[in-house]
Structure formats: C-alpha cells, structure tokens
Design a protein around this motif. Structure first.
Motif, PDB file in Angstrom:
ATOM      1  N   GLY A   1     -19.772 -20.716  16.278  1.00  0.00           N
ATOM      2  CA  GLY A   1     -19.183 -21.178  17.533  1.00  0.00           C
ATOM      3  C   GLY A   1     -17.770 -21.702  17.339  1.00  0.00           C
ATOM      4  N   GLY A   7     -15.957 -27.843  21.119  1.00  0.00           N
ATOM      5  CA  GLY A   7     -16.874 -27.348  22.148  1.00  0.00           C
ATOM      6  C   GLY A   7     -17.614 -26.107  21.695  1.00  0.00           C
ATOM      7  N   GLY A   8     -16.911 -25.218  21.011  1.00  0.00           N
ATOM      8  CA  GLY A   8     -17.547 -24.015  20.482  1.00  0.00           C
ATOM      9  C   GLY A   8     -18.602 -24.350  19.449  1.00  0.00           C
ATOM     10  N   LEU A  47     -21.707 -25.790  21.356  1.00  0.00           N
ATOM     11  CA  LEU A  47     -22.457 -24.721  22.024  1.00  0.00           C
ATOM     12  C   LEU A  47     -23.143 -23.805  21.007  1.00  0.00           C
ATOM     13  CD1 LEU A  47     -19.994 -23.751  24.893  1.00  0.00           C
ATOM     14  CD2 LEU A  47     -22.157 -24.969  25.088  1.00  0.00           C
ATOM     15  N   GLY A  93     -26.224 -25.514  19.488  1.00  0.00           N
ATOM     16  CA  GLY A  93     -27.350 -25.509  20.419  1.00  0.00           C
ATOM     17  C   GLY A  93     -28.016 -24.147  20.505  1.00  0.00           C
ATOM     18  N   ALA A  94     -27.203 -23.107  20.601  1.00  0.00           N
ATOM     19  CA  ALA A  94     -27.747 -21.748  20.685  1.00  0.00           C
ATOM     20  C   ALA A  94     -28.446 -21.352  19.381  1.00  0.00           C
ATOM     21  CB  ALA A  94     -26.631 -20.758  21.003  1.00  0.00           C
TER      22      ALA A  94
END
Length: 83
Positions: free
Chosen positions: A46, A59-60, A63, A66-67
């Motif tokens: 990310g 932010g990447g 995310l 989480g993914a």
C-alpha cells in the motif's frame, strides 16, 4: 504530464503488486500468522503503491494493512500452500 507509456507502466506495476499481495497474504499455518503476514505485506504494498501514484504513503500503508490482514484472515491453510 503523463505519457501513455508511463501510464501503462504504472498499471502493469500495480497489477503485479496486487497479484503478489494476494499470493503472500496466505503465508502462515494459523489464522493469526496469515493475518499478521497479510497486514505486513499489505502495508508495504500500500505504501509503495501510494508512493508510485503520488498519493499519501501513510494512508496507503493503512489501507494496504487492512486489506492484507483481511485477506490473510479469510484464507485457509489449504487455500494457499507455498510448500
């Protein structure tokens, strides 16, 4: 300014990163291990994707973690066996 070659190169790179993330998210013999390895790989991918596309690296990473954690938690040891 984006050229068609640069745009295509980014698409190919991001597709390869996504494929590797899915493949590596299943590493581990327990659900906890797969979740942790998925989160780690997802965060790295990310952050790298965000850096390559000019987005927020933090932010990447969030995310992606989480993914990756979700993908790792949802896979079974029999789904992906790298041995």
């Amino acid at each position: 300014m984006h050229t068609p070659i640069l745009k295509t190169s980014r698409i190919v790179t991001l597709s390869a990163i996504a494929a590797l993330t899915i493949g590596l998210a299943g590493c581990g013999s327990t659900t906890g291990e797969r979740t942790a390895s998925g989160a780690g790989v997802g965060a790295a991918v990310g952050a790298g994707t965000a850096a390559a596309t000019g987005g927020s690296v933090g932010g990447g990473a969030i995310l992606g973690a989480g993914a990756g954690a979700a993908a790792g938690a949802l896979t079974d040891e029999d789904d992906i066996n790298l041995e």
